[in-house]
Structures are given as structure tokens and as C-alpha cells.
Scaffold this active site. Structure first.
Site, PDB file in Angstrom:
ATOM      1  N   ARG A  21       0.828  -1.124   0.036  1.00 39.75           N
ATOM      2  CA  ARG A  21      -0.125  -0.067   0.052  1.00 39.75           C
ATOM      3  C   ARG A  21       0.827   1.323  -0.158  1.00 39.75           C
ATOM      4  NH1 ARG A  21      -4.036  -1.877   4.476  1.00 39.75           N
ATOM      5  NH2 ARG A  21      -5.138  -3.359   3.230  1.00 39.75           N
ATOM      6  N   ARG A  25      -3.174   7.075   0.849  1.00 37.64           N
ATOM      7  CA  ARG A  25      -3.713   8.125   1.279  1.00 37.64           C
ATOM      8  C   ARG A  25      -2.822   8.688   2.360  1.00 37.64           C
ATOM      9  NH1 ARG A  25      -9.194   6.229   3.873  1.00 37.64           N
ATOM     10  NH2 ARG A  25      -8.011   4.229   3.722  1.00 37.64           N
ATOM     11  N   ARG A  34      -6.431  10.809  -6.779  1.00 39.61           N
ATOM     12  CA  ARG A  34      -7.950   9.931  -6.549  1.00 39.61           C
ATOM     13  C   ARG A  34      -9.045  11.010  -6.634  1.00 39.61           C
ATOM     14  NH1 ARG A  34      -9.435   5.465  -1.911  1.00 39.61           N
ATOM     15  NH2 ARG A  34     -11.857   5.671  -2.454  1.00 39.61           N
ATOM     16  N   ASP A  71      -6.801  -3.465  -7.654  1.00 40.46           N
ATOM     17  CA  ASP A  71      -7.453  -4.130  -6.415  1.00 40.46           C
ATOM     18  C   ASP A  71      -7.721  -5.765  -6.784  1.00 40.46           C
ATOM     19  OD1 ASP A  71     -10.256  -4.790  -4.701  1.00 40.46           O
ATOM     20  OD2 ASP A  71      -9.018  -3.419  -3.650  1.00 40.46           O
ATOM     21  N   TYR A 147     -14.781 -13.040  -0.178  1.00 38.99           N
ATOM     22  CA  TYR A 147     -15.689 -11.914  -0.569  1.00 38.99           C
ATOM     23  C   TYR A 147     -16.930 -12.103  -1.326  1.00 38.99           C
ATOM     24  CZ  TYR A 147     -12.277  -8.365   0.995  1.00 38.99           C
ATOM     25  OH  TYR A 147     -11.247  -7.692   1.692  1.00 38.99           O
TER      26      TYR A 147
END
Length: 340
Positions: A21, A25, A34, A71, A147
Site C-alpha cells: 500500500r 492516502r 484519486r 485491487d 468476499y
């Protein structure tokens, strides 16, 4: 490329470093890009903007590898499962996989629906300095299946585990279907310019040993074997999070084992350091404090030394509010402390 050399246990001038990652952010540049994209999936699917955020940490931090910005859930999405990323809630599918009929409805041979992924890899590889590696990735079949079965992230995986113990053949059917798609997906990533590929098994720790080996690790091994038989020069990295107690049972034809921060590096080295290059495993929260960060680095370097067989990384992904200056400092620190 120092990262690829280290992954194949060749001599390197220092221990290479990148961070899970690392595009995220904690970087203001990422937040700006983004915002331009709109939603998270829009960012993944916009080749120009995904290229931008993939390259940002290489330019800002000077890490030794870029990892494709994407992703793990783009694969089930391409198989026909509608995916939404809701603010503050994470990813959610509008439907779930609970029956044989549900599995039959899933689209197969979906790699062409993910052309934006390969276009991003081509674009990044063209702009990335030649000495920096580009890592492609996917989620493990088990992690993706959870998921798809739950419809979202879960802490207890009630539907997935119920299926595992009451309808194991049904779960294997889904896992086999995913495995075939992931093999083709990673192969296309390699052909588009990925210098290494990584399989993230984020929910590995949800299963007891026997179930883990049977329903998750076996499929990760199968994907690794398929890729290594065709592309022996491409490092394959497996990252099963939360299985430190199972290390001695992990085997297969792959190059690098990602070690999470909950597994002592000394244990990973003792159990598997002779067979695989180890990647990890600084606790990400140490980056909140420079002293804690340096202590963590020193402890890992003391275990792994300056010898071949280690790629420095975090034991999980960057946290959104970590100070960027500490991330920059970490990269410099690791390179300096591990110089041969």
C-alpha cells in the site's frame, strides 16, 4: 534490477525495500489524483491515473519496486459480480455466491475484460526507471472466495466457513474456477511487463491448519507452479497473512514468502529462510515514531543480516495517516543499514 536479483537470491548492494500500500492516502499526491478519478474503481480503471499513482511512491520514496495500482476484487467483478466501494464501509458485492447455480453463472475466460490492468502495466513499465522492478498481483482464490460468498469483508466468515465444512465440494468448485482465471490473469500481467507477481492471501488466518492447507495454500501453490513452469525467471511472491503457526507446513515452487508483522522474523528465518527469500516485516504502526521505526528496522536487520535472502517491507500495508517523511526516512535507513 536489485529487487528481482534479491527475489532470486542473487547478490545485491543492499537489501531492497518497497512497501505494501505504498500508493495511498498518506501521500497528498495520491489524494489529489484519486479526487480527479471520482470513485476508487474509476481510479483502478483509468490507465493514465493508475499509472500516476503507481509511480508516485517510486518518485517520492525511492523504493526499489513499484506495485501495480489495482485491487484484488477486479477479478470477481470481471466475472460478473457487481462491485461497489462505499465510503467508510469498504467493498461490497450486490450479490453473493452460495449455490452451485451461483457458481455456474460466473463468467469465465475473463482476462480480456481486464485490459485496463495490462495497459496500466505497459504504461508504468515504459515510464519506470530500468533499475526499478514492477510487481503485478492478485488475491488468493480463498481470499477472493470469502468476499464473493460473504458479499463483503468479514471478521468471522460465517457463510464461507459453513460452506467449507458442510459443502466442501461446492467450495472447491469455486476455488478451482478462480484458480484458472487467476493463472491466466497473472500470465497476462507478466506479458504486459510485470517483473514479479505476488499473491495476497489476506484472510489466510481465518482457517485452522488442515483447512488452510487444503482450501487455500494448495491453490496458491498450483498458481505458483503454473507460472514458474512457464516463466522461471519471474519471481513469484506468496503472502499468507496470519499463518505464522503454520510456517513449517508451507512448501511449493515459489521464490519469496511475505512475512506479516505478527510472525517473528527469527521464526520465519528458522523455518523457511533456507528455502525461500523472506519479505517483510516491519509493523506499519512503527512509522508513527522515528525511534520506534529505527528500533524495528534494527531488530529485523539483526535477524536477517546483510546477506542474501531478504527483501525489506512492512508486515502489512501502509496506514493512511502515517507521516510521509517517516516513510521517506525508512527507505533511506534500510538502504544505509544494509549496505554490503
Amino acid at each position: 534490477m536489485i529487487f528481482v536479483d534479491a527475489a532470486l537470491r542473487k547478490p545485491t548492494p543492499y537489501t531492497p525495500i518497497w512497501m505494501m500500500r505504498q500508493a495511498g492516502r498518506y501521500l497528498s499526491e495520491y489524494r489529489q489524483t484519486r479526487a480527479k478519478a471520482g470513485g476508487f474503481l474509476d481510479l483502478c480503471q483509468n490507465v493514465e491515473l493508475a499509472t500516476e499513482v503507481t509511480l508516485q511512491p517510486v518518485e517520492i520514496l525511492d523504493v526499489d519496486a513499484a506495485i501495480l495500482f489495482s485491487d484484488i476484487l477486479v477479478v470477481p467483478n470481471a466475472m460478473g459480480m457487481e462491485l461497489n466501494f462505499l465510503a467508510g464501509e469498504g467493498p461490497k458485492f450486490t450479490q453473493t455466491i452460495r449455490t452451485d447455480e451461483d457458481i455456474k453463472k460466473l463468467d469465465t475466460q475473463i482476462t480480456s475484460r481486464l485490459d485496463y490492468v495490462y495497459e496500466t502495466l505497459v504504461s508504468v513499465r515504459a515510464k519506470l526507471p530500468q533499475d526499478k522492478a514492477l510487481i503485478g498481483f492478485c488475491g488468493s482464490p480463498w481470499t477472493l472466495a470469502t468476499y464473493m460468498i460473504e458479499g463483503e469483508g468479514s471478521k468471522t466468515y460465517p457463510h464461507s466457513k459453513k460452506m467449507l465444512y458442510t459443502q466442501p465440494a461446492l467450495l472447491h468448485n469455486l476455488l478451482q474456477k478462480l484458480t484458472k482465471e487467476l493463472e491466466a490473469y497473472l500470465e497476462r500481467q507478466i506479458n504486459a511487463g510485470a517483473n514479479a507477481v505476488m499473491i495476497f492471501d489476506s484472510w489466510a488466518g481465518a482457517l485452522e491448519l488442515e483447512s488452510y492447507l487444503h482450501f487455500s495454500w494448495a491453490y496458491m501453490k498450483e498458481i505458483a507452479q503454473t507460472l514458474k513452469s512457464k516463466y522461471p525467471h519471474i519471481p513469484v511472491i506468496l503472502f499468507p497473512k496470519g499463518v505464522g503457526a503454520y510456517l513449517e507446513y508451507l512448501d511449493g515452487n515459489f521464490d519469496v514468502l511475505g512475512v506479516d508483522w505478527g510472525t517473528p522474523m527469527s521464526l520465519a528465518k528458522e523455518k523457511l529462510g533456507a528455502k525461500y527469500v523472506l519479505q517483510g516485516n516491519l509493523e506499519p504502526a512503527r512509522l508513527y515514531d522515528k525511534e520506534a521505526m529505527e528500533k524495528g528496522v534494527d531488530e529485523i536487520v539483526a535477524v536477517m543480516g546483510k546477506t542474501q535472502g531478504h527483501i525489506f517491507n512492512l508486515g502489512h500495508g501502509m496506514i493512511p495517516d502515517l507521516p510521509r517523511e517517516n516513510a521517506i526516512e525508512l527507505v533511506k535507513m534500510v538502504k544505509e543499514k544494509t549496505k554490503r
